[in-house]
Design an enzyme around this catalytic site. Structure first.
Site, mmCIF file in Angstrom:
data_model
loop_
_atom_site.group_PDB
_atom_site.id
_atom_site.type_symbol
_atom_site.label_atom_id
_atom_site.label_comp_id
_atom_site.label_asym_id
_atom_site.label_seq_id
_atom_site.Cartn_x
_atom_site.Cartn_y
_atom_site.Cartn_z
ATOM 1 N N TYR A 126 -6.182 -12.107 9.175
ATOM 2 C CA TYR A 126 -5.167 -11.651 8.513
ATOM 3 C C TYR A 126 -4.098 -12.097 9.281
ATOM 4 O O TYR A 126 -2.992 -13.027 8.657
ATOM 5 C CB TYR A 126 -4.897 -10.151 8.556
ATOM 6 C CG TYR A 126 -3.884 -9.609 7.697
ATOM 7 C CD1 TYR A 126 -4.217 -9.337 6.361
ATOM 8 C CD2 TYR A 126 -2.907 -9.380 8.131
ATOM 9 C CE1 TYR A 126 -3.183 -8.624 5.505
ATOM 10 C CE2 TYR A 126 -1.721 -8.946 7.256
ATOM 11 C CZ TYR A 126 -1.987 -8.358 6.040
ATOM 12 O OH TYR A 126 -0.973 -7.859 5.444
ATOM 13 N N ASP B 14 0.781 -1.315 -0.010
ATOM 14 C CA ASP B 14 -0.041 -0.038 -0.067
ATOM 15 C C ASP B 14 0.765 1.503 0.106
ATOM 16 O O ASP B 14 0.582 2.158 -0.655
ATOM 17 C CB ASP B 14 -1.004 -0.029 1.064
ATOM 18 C CG ASP B 14 -1.935 -1.321 1.127
ATOM 19 O OD1 ASP B 14 -1.898 -1.796 0.122
ATOM 20 O OD2 ASP B 14 -2.587 -1.236 2.184
HETATM 21 MG MG MG Z 1 -5.481 0.415 5.311
#
Ligand code: MG
Ligand code: ADP
Length: 382
Positions: free
Chosen positions: A217, A167
């Site tokens: 996760y 990201d």
């Molecule tokens: Mg995020």
């Protein structure tokens, strides 16, 4: 706009404006923390940080999205005392100080049109925009890898989210009309032309925000580590799933716990799909992305088990529509978004089809967003 609001709130002009985009991943999910490959692009939605120095070692931040102003001593932020949204900024500021940056206090105004918590990584957009603004006012020269690492560490240690590096790097390195092929081990990257003329990227938000996403996760990360330990037992050179071939995974399926084998199968096969999709884009062959995206969705759904009913529903609805080149869930999963590449001429009928389907299921209309590949983070005023 931003500079006026800054002046109004803080009584003096801002000195720096930094901007960072959200991102959407075309293909390659849950590969980043396995040192594999990803193929994201920046969406045309941004977070802006307006900043000015202070002499008194205090951070004062107003976020329009949060609708509040919070202030703390720069070296004395505590998760228990301040709203969670401040953790990203406190993390970036503290870690910069720990690196020895000449950063005293600052006033910050945050404005964003990236949907918060919607899977387009508003968190990375916030960290990266803050890091760019703060390095700029402190005169610190950091390269993109250093900024990405610092932002990820802020997200891990301050926000408590064990994210990969995709990201932050996507927000930093993206370039207009290209997709970013990123090797999450070496950090090598390639801007692959993705200038859309007859197509658009359509992002459909399932609206689902799964409360268990974070623990699930962490469990996937653990299962991957388990798989790595198994393969390392066969070959001491294996450091991550990146080092394992699909043939080896297939040959070892019955030698591992079934869940661990399935997780490894997803990661290793997903890396191959990213390479195949990148190769198709290098040839300018957007239509060939379709089968790779479909296979990626099946793998995330069946082997990695991170999809959910709504995501599967959106993908199967889209798959049955004319004008859809490819679609898949994108991001960590358990909710969040579907990314689709669709023919520009078909976008209205596709939107109408989605609206109809949501109605049939008795659900509110899914929010959609159209984008092309945008630019990465930048300093707009220094
Ligand atoms: Mg995020
Ligand atoms: P995503 O990154 O997919 O949007 P996350 O849960 O990782 O979802 O990050 C969302 C969180 O990041 C928000 O809940 C908030 O704490 C923080 N955040 C992001 N953008 C802003 C903003 N403009 N103002 C305040 N907080 C923000």
């Amino acid at each position: 706009m931003g500079p006026d609001e800054f002046k109004q709130r803080f009584g003096r002009p801002c000195e720096v404006i930094a901007r960072a985009p959200g991102r959407v991943n075309l293909i390659g999910d849950h590969t980043d923390y396995n040192e594999g490959f990803v193929l994201p692009l920046a969406v045309e939605r941004h977070t802006r940080v307006f900043a000015a120095r202070r002499d008194d070692a205090r951070v004062r931040v107003h976020s329009s999205a949060a609708g509040e102003t919070i202030e703390w001593p720069i070296d004395d932020w505590a998760a228990s005392q301040f709203p969670h949204w401040t953790s990203y900024i406190a993390g970036v500021a503290s870690l910069l100080r720990q690196r020895g940056a000449r950063l005293n206090g600052c006033d910050l105004l945050i404005q964003s049109d990236v949907p918060l918590g919607g899977g387009l990584s508003s968190s990375a957009a916030l960290e990266v925009a803050a890091a760019k603004a703060l390095t700029c006012i402190s005169g610190e020269a950091l390269d993109s890898n250093d900024v990405a690492d610092l932002c990820r560490e802020a997200e891990h240690r301050f926000a408590g989210v064990p994210c990969g590096i995709m990201d932050q790097l996507a927000s930093l390195l993206s370039k207009r009309d290209t997709a970013l092929l990123l090797d999450c081990r070496s950090r090598a990257y390639e801007h692959i032309p993705f200038a859309l003329v007859d197509h658009i990227v359509l992002i459909i938000d399932s609206g689902v925000r799964h409360a268990l996403a974070e623990s699930a996760y962490a469990k996937r990360v653990e299962e991957c580590n388990h798989a790595v330990a198994h393969f390392r037992g066969l070959n001491a050179a294996v450091r991550s799933l990146r080092d394992v071939s699909i043939e080896t995974v297939r040959a070892q399926m019955l030698q591992m716990p079934p869940l661990v084998a399935a997780r490894a199968h997803h990661v290793v096969s997903e890396n191959r799909r990213v390479q195949a999709a990148a190769e198709a884009l290098r040839r300018g062959d957007i239509e060939s992305l379709g089968p790779h995206m479909a296979a990626s969705h099946r793998s995330l759904r069946d082997d990695y088990e991170v999809s959910c009913g709504e995501l599967d529903e959106i993908v199967s609805s889209l798959t049955a529509m004319r004008g859809v080149v490819g679609c898949r869930m994108t991001g960590a999963g358990f909710g969040g978004c579907v990314v689709a590449i669709v023919h520009r001429a078909a976008r209205e009928s596709i939107q109408a089809g989605l609206l109809r389907r949501a109605g049939e299921l008795g659900k509110p209309a899914w929010a959609t967003l159209e984008t092309r590949a945008g630019d990465g983070a930048t300093i707009e005023l220094a």
